[in-house]
Design a protein around this motif. Structure first.
Motif, short mmCIF file in Angstrom:
data_model
loop_
_atom_site.label_atom_id
_atom_site.label_comp_id
_atom_site.label_asym_id
_atom_site.label_seq_id
_atom_site.Cartn_x
_atom_site.Cartn_y
_atom_site.Cartn_z
N ASP A 1 0.79 -1.22 0.00
CA ASP A 1 0.00 0.00 0.00
C ASP A 1 0.82 1.28 0.00
OD1 ASP A 1 -2.62 -0.36 -0.28
OD2 ASP A 1 -3.04 -0.79 1.82
N PHE A 2 2.01 1.21 0.59
CA PHE A 2 2.73 2.47 0.78
C PHE A 2 3.45 2.93 -0.47
CE2 PHE A 2 2.38 0.98 5.14
CZ PHE A 2 1.64 2.04 5.59
N ILE A 3 3.81 1.95 -1.29
CA ILE A 3 4.47 2.34 -2.53
C ILE A 3 3.44 2.54 -3.62
CG2 ILE A 3 6.11 1.59 -4.28
CD1 ILE A 3 7.45 2.17 -1.69
N LEU A 4 2.51 1.63 -3.69
CA LEU A 4 1.54 1.66 -4.78
C LEU A 4 0.20 1.13 -4.28
CD1 LEU A 4 1.84 2.46 -7.76
CD2 LEU A 4 2.14 0.06 -8.30
N PRO A 5 -0.67 2.03 -3.87
CA PRO A 5 -2.00 1.57 -3.45
C PRO A 5 -2.70 0.87 -4.61
CG PRO A 5 -1.66 3.90 -2.94
CD PRO A 5 -0.54 3.48 -3.82
N SER A 6 -3.63 0.00 -4.28
CA SER A 6 -4.25 -0.77 -5.35
C SER A 6 -5.09 0.14 -6.24
CB SER A 6 -5.14 -1.85 -4.75
OG SER A 6 -6.35 -1.27 -4.32
N PRO A 7 -5.27 -0.22 -7.50
CA PRO A 7 -6.07 0.62 -8.41
C PRO A 7 -7.48 0.83 -7.88
CG PRO A 7 -5.48 -1.49 -9.43
CD PRO A 7 -4.70 -1.38 -8.18
N MET A 8 -8.03 -0.20 -7.29
CA MET A 8 -9.38 -0.11 -6.76
C MET A 8 -9.45 0.96 -5.68
SD MET A 8 -12.01 -1.57 -7.64
CE MET A 8 -13.65 -1.16 -7.09
#
Ligand SMILES: Nc1ncnc2c1ncn2[C@@H]1O[C@H](COP(=O)(O)OP(=O)(O)OP(=O)(O)O)[C@@H](O)[C@H]1O
Ligand SMILES: Nc1ncnc2c1ncn2[C@@H]1O[C@H](COP(=O)(O)OP(=O)(O)OP(=O)(O)O)[C@@H](O)[C@H]1O
Ligand SMILES: [Mg+2]
Ligand SMILES: [Mg+2]
Lengths: 299, 266, 249, 266, 249
Positions: free
Chosen positions: B38-45
């Motif tokens: 989550d901290f680098i790349l939160p999910s697209p949703m």
């Protein structure tokens, strides 16, 4: 005589909270009828503001103030507004002292800025400069991201970002703590107490020429405001929340760690010169070639 | 009529493949999310939900519109100026020779070298953003305009001249159309650049809009929020692109499609 | 009354002389055919006469109202349909939309283009159709001088005759004068009042032949006979007739 | 031979007009300097002297070469990748439809949204800089490649096919040349972008090179030094451009020049 | 031995039928002329036969080694000079540089292109020169089947005869077979063994004429006479002869 307008500027960091509080409480009414506070985000804004004359006083890094002074811009330092707000943030229990950084990956955002020099000097003093892997990070945001995912072990962050990352970490189930207080470390090295006079209020040449008489009353008011604020951080946080674009709750938690003060510049001179000398060790140009002379200290 | 319907059909079809591309992107994104957390790349949703959440507040619409207005005005300025200069340079080799080095400088000088100047001139206003866009997006339009003119079919020019068209008419009726074929892809590039640069300039010059919001969310280490704002600006860009550049382009390219009949091998 | 006069015209591309000392004059309503070996400079001459190339030497004087040209290649606007291409010079002359449509349809009918072909883009047209669009475009504006540069090469026999008859009729009714470049001697004899032969390296005109009778009054057999006679007896046509002859000079 | 001499002459002549452009630029710069003073815009003379001073130190040469190497490798990557993908997309409409939206995203997303990913992947190395360049410079090359293919003369393709050229030979002998006419101006743009982005990425990611030096001088508020570095990077760009893109271009455009003989009106 | 056979070939562009039910077969060494009104589908047929367009219906079978085509427009590579264009198919066939140069010079001489013209780019060539480069290019590879699509339209009388003689000689020595599209009936009669007439809307072939004697043994007068006879007496040629005739059907 009071000035018609007083344009205060500051970076989105601890010392600006004091200004925001002072402005919001109307404490500066005796100095000028029209007081404004603007937050700048990058030094270019400062440069542009100084040149175009939109800035009267601004919180600036002490090093920048010294450079500006030495380059003949006529900027003088009124006071020191923080005794340092730098912390090494790391997962709880990981670090028990500065020496523990050996073998760790440490991120230092703000390259070429005060924290960078302080950290390098401390690493050298502890003789671990070679064993610490310094990871550059473009901004606190990236440093925080890397830290929270465990890609680095520790990061040097300043308030209020250090507080924010603690809160974010808790939300995500990671406990990140202020593992090292760099002020204390620095104090041990200089023997001048836990003081890193990182930033202070600088006054422009134009303002000190036109309203030089207002500088002393202003300082007095700021001393007052600082004391008030330390007594009631929640209220000050409320006032600063708008300009700093941070939730009041976060700022309230941050204030106690900001080491806010309003020490007249000449009083802080030894601490400042200790810091400047250290910076000048690698390249004197960083403070404009030499230690600033007496004229630099407005009060 | 049937023709228009057919084109509409093809547009819808290209919409489908656009969806496929978005799905592809989302899949890669999701994979990245799963790899880095989550901290680098939160999910697209999560990002999309956050973006929708942002849209619930009317003041966020205002921010979005501010950035969109700035990006579009910068884009129009860059488009008009670039096309104009490019066309002139295409016709006049002397202008071309003079402007090429300036172009190189405009292209190669990092914005931090001159952004302080725009801040002095314009403060933290629309104009600073517009000027930044101008410098970033004009070269690509300029080059396309000049190329369009230089590679034009001179035979058609001669034809127009024989039938009594003066230089202006000749340009409007014969040259412009050929220039447009070069210009439109460049304008699509310029539009994308405009949105990106608008956001970056707002962020650097502290000028509000989406860039300002992005700076705020970043200061709060709100990674999902920051990505949500980026997503909104990209959506705004896509809306701008499909609303502005594509329809013009489809109209201009009709004859080229006629040159690719189904039965003919490519 | 002359419609067009060239005096001592010459031209060079990149310092290579392709035309020199060409003088000719064309009267109103007169059709002058220009023949000559491939690459001798006929098209260049037509371009100079039409003002598209400025001659390096010599003078061009014209006394007509408006000219048109059928180029050697069709030069159609690829992004316009056949109708749009025919309409193009009409638009330039500022004609109203309605009148334009009418004219376009007239001209298209004249060159045997059918309704469905009028919507086609040039890439969708056959070679002959493209050429016909170019002819229709030139005719639509009712010029009083026309440069024809090998205009009917891609047309079938019947269409070619049609088009030639058109030129003949125009000349007869004094509708336009024309410089008619062609390689087809029978065509030249059929449509022209006068035939000019160009030197095989563009060094002036080497021959002039006034064709007997009026265009339109000549039947096929007599045209064929004239052609044979020209080729055999007229020294000016020797180059046209025989490639090896060119080498010798 | 005489031909080459002539081209050399024209090159020298274009050098003169380049000088004129530089003079123009310097004049405007000087005016700016006089208006805003040393702190905002040091005079061109002072900057040039500072730049020459910088070149006296060999370690500065190293910095310059590091940035140049990064910019050029990013440029080559972007050029090759963009051209390849663009050409494929030009031939295959399905690929085109799929990649257009991805292109829009690549164009429109500000770098700060993904810079953390490159930092995770590559650290503060050449690769981070290269990746940043890749994302910024690829779209313009891609679009040019695709346009080049799509606007090619299909008649020539058919000709090549009749004479027995398979798809690959056909592309190499007929398509490529037409693509190049579109590609080269785009490559010049991409090269300029590469240098700029290299410096910016070095500055942001703290990765040494000219960007690092720029960051240092900026931290010292040494504006003349900072501008001197910018000047050096632009000079490096110009060297790269005249060494790489221009000669290829001049060779490719020879036939187009032939189409503009002196006697012919334009 | 047949060289090329088309069976029931048909094609449509955008659903508009332009060709249907065309069957023909060409023997080795045979030159077959194809005539028909402009826009009837001749070029389309040649493209299908050469494999450039895949027919919507019908079958194409060929039994030759390598073909070449002279397109209706020259289709030269604009970035190569005349010599480079002639060399292009030779390069494709992997011929060595030296042999290529030789062949290029031979072919260029054959079409009367001189040394200085060989360095010119297509934009610098005259219309007829461009066509000659295209002819030389097709001939240089020594094909055993050639598609000629109105190949000699831009050439002067002498060159045209030259080129026709080339085709005649080739046919006589069995060097290649050819499908020869032309609008010039005299040309067709001169070079071909057989003349096919295409329906004016591409609906099959409406006539076939075997020309008396061998190509090359016919003199001009007799050719003219045959042409006149065809046009007058052969119903298949009616469309070719008269535009109005086309309307009626
Ligand atoms: N690419 C295309 N798209 C659509 N229609 C086409 C295309 N090419 C040809 N046609 C149509 O097909 C028909 C036949 O064209 P084709 O070029 O085969 O004629 P042609 O017999 O060669 O005529 P010409 O003697 O004028 O060259 C024409 O009606 C033309 O409009
Ligand atoms: N743009 C140009 N640049 C250089 N040379 C040219 C150019 N145009 C024509 N030429 C040369 O000028 C000469 C005459 O060309 P032109 O087109 O006038 O011949 P033409 O008589 O029309 O021939 P054709 O019957 O083959 O059309 C040729 O040698 C040609 O190579
Ligand atoms: Mg010609
Ligand atoms: Mg045809």
């Amino acid at each position: 005589a009071p000035a018609a307008r007083l344009a205060l500027y500051g970076p989105p960091a601890g010392p600006t909270i004091t200004l925001a509080h002072a402005v919001a409480t109307g404490a500066l009414g005796e100095i000028a009828q029209d007081v404004s506070l603007t937050v700048w985000r990058n030094p270019d804004e400062l440069r542009a503001g100084l040149t175009s004359g939109t800035i009267d006083l601004s919180v600036v890094p002490a090093q920048a103030a010294a450079t500006l002074y030495n380059r003949g811009m006529g900027v003088r330092l009124v006071n020191v507004m923080t005794n340092g707000l730098l912390y090494v943030i790391a997962p709880e229990q990981m670090l028990n002292g500065f020496a523990d950084l050996a073998g760790k990956r440490l991120a230092v955002p703000f390259p070429n800025d005060t924290p960078d020099f302080i950290v390098r000097a401390l690493l050298a003093r502890h003789g671990i400069a070679d064993s610490v892997e310094l990871t550059p990070a473009g901004s606190p945001m990236e440093a925080a991201q890397l830290l929270m995912t465990g890609r680095i072990d520790a990061a040097v962050l300043s308030e209020p970002v250090a507080t924010v990352i603690g809160i974010r970490g808790r939300e995500a189930g990671r406990t990140l703590a202020r593992a090292i207080n760099l002020q204390e470390e620095w104090g041990r090295v200089t023997g001048l107490g836990p003081v890193v006079p990182q930033a202070g209020l600088a006054v422009t040449k134009r303002f000190s020429e036109d309203h030089g008489d207002l500088i002393a009353p202003l300082q007095a008011l700021l001393v007052n405001a600082t004391a008030q604020m330390i007594g009631a951080p929640a209220e000050a946080a409320e006032h600063a929340s708008g300009p700093l674009e941070q939730p009041a709750s976060v700022l309230a938690q941050s204030i106690p760690h900001c080491n806010l003060t309003a020490t007249p510049a000449s009083e802080a001179r030894p601490a400042l010169e200790a810091m400047f000398s250290l910076m000048a060790e690698s390249d004197p140009a960083i403070i404009g070639g030499r230690l600033p002379d007496d004229g630099f200290y407005a009060l | 009529m049937g023709d228009r319907l057919g084109r509409l059909g093809r547009f819808a079809w290209s919409g489908w493949s656009g969806l496929a591309a978005v799905a592809l992107l989302a899949a890669v994104w999701q994979a990245g999310h799963e790899a880095y957390g989550d901290f680098i790349l939160p999910s697209p949703m999560a990002t999309a939900l956050a973006a929708i959440g942002l849209l619930a507040a009317p003041e966020n619409w205002t921010l979005l519109l501010v950035t969109m207005r700035r990006a579009l005005s910068g884009f129009f300025l860059a488009g008009i100026l670039g096309a104009l200069l490019g066309v002139i340079a295409g016709y006049a080799p002397a202008v071309m020779r003079l402007s090429r080095p300036l172009l190189t400088v405009a292209l190669g000088v990092p914005p931090i070298a001159w952004i302080v100047l725009t801040m002095i001139w314009f403060g933290a206003s629309d104009a600073t953003v517009a000027a930044t866009i101008l410098v970033s997006a004009t070269p690509v339009v300029f080059v396309a305009g000049a190329e369009g003119v230089m590679t034009r079919d001179r035979g058609l020019d001669a034809m127009a001249e024989v039938f009594g068209a003066g230089p202006i008419r000749r340009f409007l009726s014969v040259g412009l159309r050929q220039v447009c074929a070069h210009l439109l892809p460049a304008l699509a590039l310029a539009l994308g650049t405009s949105f990106k640069v608008a956001v970056m300039a707002e962020l650097l010059a502290n000028a509000g809009g989406v860039g300002g919001a992005l700076a705020r969310t970043r200061a709060m280490l709100d990674i999902t929020g920051a990505l949500a704002w980026v997503m909104l600006s990209v959506v705004a860009l896509v809306v701008g692109e499909y609303g502005l550049v594509r329809p013009v382009r489809a109209e201009l390219e009709r004859w080229r499609e006629a040159a690719q009949p189904w039965g003919v091998k490519r | 009354m002359t419609a067009l006069t060239l005096t001592g015209v010459g031209h060079a591309f990149f310092g290579r002389t392709v035309l020199s000392r060409v003088s000719l004059s064309i009267r109103r309503g007169e059709v002058v055919a220009l023949v000559g070996p491939s690459g001798c400079g006929k098209s260049t001459l037509a371009h100079i006469a039409a003002g598209l190339i400025s001659a390096r030497e010599g003078r061009v004087a014209n006394h007509y109202r408006r000219h048109a040209m059928v180029f050697q290649d069709p030069r159609l606007l690829p992004w316009r349909g056949a109708a749009g291409n025919i309409a193009y010079p009409l638009e330039l002359s500022g004609m109203s939309r309605r009148e334009r449509d009418l004219r376009v349809r007239q001209s298209a009918r004249m060159v045997q283009l059918e309704g469905q072909d009028l919507d086609k883009f040039p890439v969708e047209l056959s070679g002959g159709m493209r050429q016909r669009v170019a002819i229709a475009r030139a005719m639509a504006i009712e010029p009083d001088f026309v440069f024809f540069d090998e205009p009917f090469t891609a047309l079938d026999v019947a269409l070619k005759r049609r088009m030639q008859d058109l030129v003949i009729a125009a000349a007869r009714h004094n509708r336009f004068a024309a410089l008619f470049i062609t390689h087809d001697l029978m065509e030249a004899i059929r449509v022209a009042h006068r035939i000019l032969v160009m030197h095989h390296k563009g060094q002036g005109l080497v021959g002039e032949r006034i064709v007997d009778g009026e265009p339109g009054n000549r039947d096929d057999a007599s045209i064929f006979a004239s052609m044979q006679a020209f080729l055999r007896s007229d020294i000016a046509f020797a180059h046209v007739h025989d490639v090896d002859e060119r080498r010798r000079t």
